[in-house]
Each structure stands twice: as C-alpha cells, then as structure tokens.
Design a protein around this motif. Structure first.
Motif, PDB file in Angstrom:
ATOM      1  N   PRO A 330       0.800  -1.238   0.000  1.00 47.80           N
ATOM      2  CA  PRO A 330       0.000   0.000   0.000  1.00 47.80           C
ATOM      3  C   PRO A 330       0.829   1.282   0.000  1.00 47.80           C
ATOM      4  CG  PRO A 330      -0.972  -1.608   1.486  1.00 47.80           C
ATOM      5  CD  PRO A 330       0.330  -2.193   1.028  1.00 47.80           C
ATOM      6  N   ALA A 331       2.078   1.211   0.471  1.00 49.21           N
ATOM      7  CA  ALA A 331       2.897   2.422   0.554  1.00 49.21           C
ATOM      8  C   ALA A 331       3.216   3.027  -0.812  1.00 49.21           C
ATOM      9  CB  ALA A 331       4.198   2.115   1.301  1.00 49.21           C
ATOM     10  N   MET A 367      13.036   4.410 -14.648  1.00 47.45           N
ATOM     11  CA  MET A 367      11.896   4.160 -15.531  1.00 47.45           C
ATOM     12  C   MET A 367      10.598   4.734 -14.986  1.00 47.45           C
ATOM     13  SD  MET A 367      10.357   0.581 -17.052  1.00 47.45           S
ATOM     14  CE  MET A 367      11.743   0.144 -18.097  1.00 47.45           C
ATOM     15  N   MET A 368       9.843   5.349 -15.890  1.00 47.29           N
ATOM     16  CA  MET A 368       8.556   5.921 -15.530  1.00 47.29           C
ATOM     17  C   MET A 368       7.416   4.937 -15.789  1.00 47.29           C
ATOM     18  SD  MET A 368       7.318   9.818 -16.420  1.00 47.29           S
ATOM     19  CE  MET A 368       8.826  10.534 -15.746  1.00 47.29           C
ATOM     20  N   MET A 369       7.576   4.009 -16.725  1.00 44.79           N
ATOM     21  CA  MET A 369       6.560   2.982 -16.931  1.00 44.79           C
ATOM     22  C   MET A 369       6.469   2.093 -15.690  1.00 44.79           C
ATOM     23  SD  MET A 369       7.025   1.686 -20.900  1.00 44.79           S
ATOM     24  CE  MET A 369       8.817   1.665 -20.917  1.00 44.79           C
ATOM     25  N   ALA A 370       5.262   1.818 -15.241  1.00 41.67           N
ATOM     26  CA  ALA A 370       5.043   0.937 -14.080  1.00 41.67           C
ATOM     27  C   ALA A 370       4.820  -0.481 -14.589  1.00 41.67           C
ATOM     28  CB  ALA A 370       3.859   1.421 -13.251  1.00 41.67           C
ATOM     29  N   LEU A 371       5.896  -1.136 -14.970  1.00 42.49           N
ATOM     30  CA  LEU A 371       5.788  -2.446 -15.606  1.00 42.49           C
ATOM     31  C   LEU A 371       5.566  -3.564 -14.599  1.00 42.49           C
ATOM     32  CD1 LEU A 371       8.668  -2.288 -18.241  1.00 42.49           C
ATOM     33  CD2 LEU A 371       6.235  -1.754 -18.572  1.00 42.49           C
ATOM     34  N   ASN A 385       9.442  -2.632  -9.996  1.00 36.46           N
ATOM     35  CA  ASN A 385      10.740  -2.090  -9.597  1.00 36.46           C
ATOM     36  C   ASN A 385      10.486  -0.919  -8.666  1.00 36.46           C
ATOM     37  OD1 ASN A 385      13.254  -0.985  -9.305  1.00 36.46           O
ATOM     38  ND2 ASN A 385      13.624  -0.632 -11.487  1.00 36.46           N
ATOM     39  N   LEU A 386      10.702  -1.141  -7.388  1.00 35.15           N
ATOM     40  CA  LEU A 386      10.366  -0.139  -6.377  1.00 35.15           C
ATOM     41  C   LEU A 386      11.359   1.015  -6.335  1.00 35.15           C
ATOM     42  CD1 LEU A 386       9.272  -2.731  -3.732  1.00 35.15           C
ATOM     43  CD2 LEU A 386       7.758  -1.033  -4.761  1.00 35.15           C
ATOM     44  N   ALA A 390       7.530   3.447 -10.491  1.00 40.14           N
ATOM     45  CA  ALA A 390       6.469   2.497 -10.141  1.00 40.14           C
ATOM     46  C   ALA A 390       6.297   2.355  -8.643  1.00 40.14           C
ATOM     47  CB  ALA A 390       6.766   1.128 -10.762  1.00 40.14           C
ATOM     48  N   GLY A 391       7.303   2.712  -7.859  1.00 42.04           N
ATOM     49  CA  GLY A 391       7.183   2.681  -6.408  1.00 42.04           C
ATOM     50  C   GLY A 391       6.557   3.935  -5.826  1.00 42.04           C
ATOM     51  N   TYR A 392       6.193   4.870  -6.702  1.00 42.43           N
ATOM     52  CA  TYR A 392       5.698   6.182  -6.256  1.00 42.43           C
ATOM     53  C   TYR A 392       4.500   6.565  -7.134  1.00 42.43           C
ATOM     54  CZ  TYR A 392      10.401   6.245  -4.245  1.00 42.43           C
ATOM     55  OH  TYR A 392      11.554   5.935  -3.555  1.00 42.43           O
TER      56      TYR A 392
END
Length: 517
Positions: A330-331, A367-371, A385-386, A390-392
């Motif tokens: 959830p973070a 990377m900006m893509m949230a793969l 990849n946190l 994708a971690g944000y």
C-alpha cells in the motif's frame, strides 16, 4: 575527411577559474609536467552562445592528487572556428585549484549559434588534446532536424566501453548522459550472476568501495584512462546528470540502502558529488553546496525541441515496500511521497505546457513505466521495480496527468541495463512515450532477449520493445516525428565489437503510439 575519432587523437567566464592575476601566475608556474592533460578534455551544458569546456591537470592520474603539485596552476584555454586553431575566437586563463582536484570549468560565451567549435588548453606550453563542441541554435530559430545521443551505466568491471568508440564517430548535436558514469563498489573474481546469468569480471577496479573524496577521485580517474571514453567526451558536447552509483547503490535523499545514519551518509554523498562535479563539464551553478547539487536544468533546440533534465535522486522519498523488485504494498500509493522536489515538479510542468516547441523531452534516470516485472508464467503476484517511478504511484500519476492532451512528450531514461520502448498512461489513456537506453557496459555482454522477456511483453500491453544488448540511443527529431534508434554491440567482454541498429521506435507528433521497425 577527418573523423571525430581522429581529431581526438590529434589532439567569458571560468567556473572556479577566473582570470589569474600576475602574482598568482608567477607563484603557480610548475616545472614541466609529463602530459598534464592525461585525462583528456570535454565540453558540456551547451547554449546558443557557448558551452562549458573542461579539463583536469593530472600528469599521473592514478596517484594522489593526480600527480599535480598542490598549488593553484594557471591554465590557458582557446576556442577556435577550425580544428587547426587558425582562427581563435575566444581565449583566456583559468586557475586549476587543488581544492577541486585541479579541475577547470570554463564557461565560454559570445559564440555564434548552431555551429561547431574546437577548443584546447595549455599548461606551461604543453597543449592538451583538442575537443569539438557545437553551440545550440538561437532560441527563436526554426529547425527541421535534431540528432542527439543518450547513454550511461558504465561499469568498468562488467565490460569494455566499445560502444563509446562508436558514439565518438556519430554526428550528434549533443549527448545526454543519464548517470552511473562510475560504479562505487568493487568485487573480486567472477563469482557474480546477473539475472541468473554468470557475469565474468572483465576489468578490475582500483581500490575497494568508494567512501571518501580520494576514493571517488581515483575511480573517475581510472575510468578516464579508457581511450574510448576520452574520445567520446572530446567528440561531443555533453549534458550530464547523475543516478545512484555516482554515490551509492539506490541512494535517495539522505538515505542509502544500507541504513547508514543519515548524518554520516551525508558526508559520503558530499564527497561523491564533489568528485562528480570535478569530473563533469558543468557550470559553476552546479558546484555542490551543503552536500547537494542543483542538477535539474534544461536546454532548447530552436523551435524544434526542449529537453528538461530531472534529478530523481536528491529529493526522493525512501523506496517503499523494502525496495528492489517486489510485489507492491500500500505504501506505493502514499500521497506524500515524491520522486522530484515540489519546486522541480512545478518547473517541469510549467515548461512542458508553455514552451513554443514541437517536442518536449524529459531526460531523467529511472523508468517511468510501471511495468509488471514477472518473467515466470506461474509467478503469483505482480512484481514492480520499487526503485523506479512504479514505487511512487501518486507523484507518477500526478506528473503524467499534467501531460494529458499534449501529444508531444518523450521521456528518456536509463538505469535498467536494457532497451525498452513503451507508452505512459495516466490511468486513463496514453499521454507520452518512454525510451529506455541500455547500458554501455553494465550487465556484461547480455543477449538479444533476456530470458522472460516474452512474459513481460505479454503482461504489459503498453510495452512495445525490449532488448538486452549494450549500446546507446540516437534520437532523430523532426517537426512531425521523433525516431529513436537503439544502437547495440554484440559483446563487451572482448574488443572489436561492431555497432548496429537493433530497432527504431517512432512516434508521430500528436499521436501517442509507437511504430517499431
């Protein structure tokens, strides 16, 4: 015709190097030094009227202080319209100071827009190799074509910098370096794998892991003993940024991945960023202050393109969910999390919506893509990849929402040691494209397709292309289309690898869609 590689071999303000008064010149004259310019020359941060030219006095680069005497040294510099220096149009004297490792950063101005220049330095009558740099077009000028390079991730131990030898001979307006110019760690032997593949050690770092200023200086100096790297630096004008390995793996803000007390890590970061400044062709405004560098900035190529460089390390919140490649927790939806500072985000948003240009490039590091990173068919949970955007998710979606309706935004990224091309969506529809450049050497030889790539392509409808070879990008921009060429070599474990175009990804202006050829 003389190639860029050949001229390297042949070879008005000074940032931290103001014109030296006569008394300083008298006090600072050294005895003759054997090749004081052993680390070469380079240029950076181009503008329509000039650029920064750089060198470092280091007659014995791998010795303490580069073998230079511990006193200020007066260095002459010249800029010419021709490579024979028959027509010198600018020149002066700068001071190479021991406080910044005898590096010289001269901010040259007053030049004509959109033309090549040649530059060199002299110390005690000894000339440096000469470099070549091109000014940018005038801000209001109409331009029909831009060709520039993108590269980074240069782990000395993993392979040779063969791709940079080829980059030196490309016809480019400038080169964006996304970071990981050095790697701060060291290993011994071949007992390392990379994505479950053995990774032989091709070359050895001098010293152990970098912690203090002397460590980082030695590491940069060792990298610049590589002739391909010196050639590429002298052949082009550079737009450099930094990622994590210039300091420590996966560092963000005041935190490193080891849990070092923040006040102690701040000392390491300060030393690392000072060394980065000392070795990069950047302006005095980027001199570290309080252990921080204001690295975000932009350039404009006439009315054709604007390139904004972000800093995704210095202001970022701690990675959520334990960092690395894991299932999201959830973070990742934390509304207070940030990848760039609020000031930087507001600056970027204003730029992409206000500039009267055909294309907006966002040059950044992760990377900006949230793969979905699952590479096994039976993996139960989505992996991300946190250490990437994708971690944000909150700041990622906020930024992408600001790009909605533009149809002219291209994101340029590194860090992944693979080539990627894909679409960025704000949760509703695609708003931009992202091109991710592979590494120069990090990750070893690689292969055309990494095991599991087919699964990743199947899991990510927005992803159009993947490749696991080493190389760089060449971006060709016109008013109607942006084409990115993925240039790769077949190996970095032994010399002599040829370069070839693995694929070209093209986006038409106003259409957020990719064509791969």
């Amino acid at each position: 015709m003389t190639t860029r590689r050949q001229f390297v071999a042949g070879g008005m303000l000074a940032g931290l190097g103001l014109a030296a008064p006569a008394i300083l010149r008298a006090q600072s004259q050294p005895g003759p030094l054997a090749d004081p310019f052993a680390l070469g020359v380079t240029a950076g941060d181009p503008a329509p009227d000039g650029f920064v030219i750089w060198t470092r006095i280091a007659p014995s680069p791998l010795e303490p202080h580069g073998g230079a005497p511990m006193k200020p040294l007066a260095v002459q510099w010249q800029v010419a319209r021709d490579e024979r220096f028959a027509t010198i149009v600018a020149g002066g004297e700068a001071v190479a100071r021991p406080e910044i490792g005898h590096s010289v950063h001269v901010e040259v101005g007053g030049l004509d827009p959109d033309r090549p220049y040649w530059y060199r330095f002299l110390l005690d009558g000894v000339p440096s190799p000469h470099g070549r740099a091109r000014t940018l077009p005038a801000l209001a000028s109409h331009r029909k074509r831009l060709r520039f390079g993108v590269c980074g991730c240069m782990n000395w131990q993993d392979g040779l910098f063969t791709a940079l030898d080829h980059l030196a001979n490309e016809d480019l307006a400038f080169v964006y370096h996304f970071g990981d110019f050095i790697y701060e760690t060291s290993r011994t032997g071949d007992a390392k794998t990379y994505w479950d593949t053995p990774l032989p050690m091709v070359r050895t770092h001098l010293g152990g892991e970098c912690f203090d200023l002397g460590d980082y200086r030695l590491r940069y100096a060792q990298y610049l003993t590589d002739p391909a790297l010196r050639a590429a630096r002298a052949a082009h004008v550079w737009l450099p940024s930094f990622d994590d390995h210039e300091v420590a793996n996966n560092w963000v803000g005041d935190l490193d991945a080891r849990g070092t007390p923040p006040e102690l890590f701040a000392l390491r970061r300060q030393a690392a960023l000072q060394a980065w400044y000392e070795f990069m062709p950047v302006r005095r405004a980027m001199l570290p202050r309080g252990g921080a560098v204001t690295a975000w900035r932009g350039l404009r190529y006439g009315d054709l393109a604007a390139i904004d460089v972000l800093d995704t390390r210095s202001y970022r919140s701690d990675q959520p969910c334990g960092d690395n490649f894991r299932p999201a927790c959830p973070a990742v939806m934390d509304e207070k999390a940030q990848v760039v500072s609020p000031e930087q985000e507001a600056w970027l948003t204003a730029h992409v919506r206000s500039r009267d240009v055909a294309w907006h490039g966002i040059a950044q590091q992760v990377m900006m893509m949230a793969l979905d990173r699952r590479t096994m068919a039976d993996a139960p949970e989505r992996i991300v990849n946190l250490d990437s955007w994708a971690g944000y998710e909150a700041p990622r979606r906020r930024l992408l929402s600001s790009l909605k309706g533009l149809g002219d935004v291209v994101v340029l990224t590194g860090d992944e040691h693979q080539n990627f091309a894909g679409l960025l969506d704000d949760g509703d529809r695609p708003v931009a494209v992202e091109f991710v450049s592979t590494s120069i050497a990090s990750g070893g030889d690689g292969s055309d397709v990494r095991p599991g790539s087919d699964r990743m392509l199947a899991n990510n409808a927005n992803l159009s292309f993947m490749n696991d070879q080493r190389g760089y990008l060449v971006c060709e921009v016109t008013p109607d289309a942006w084409a990115t060429n993925f240039m790769v070599v077949d190996r970095v474990s032994s010399p002599g690898a040829a370069i070839h175009r693995r694929a070209t990804a093209t986006v038409a202006r106003g259409e957020v869609a990719l064509a791969i050829t």
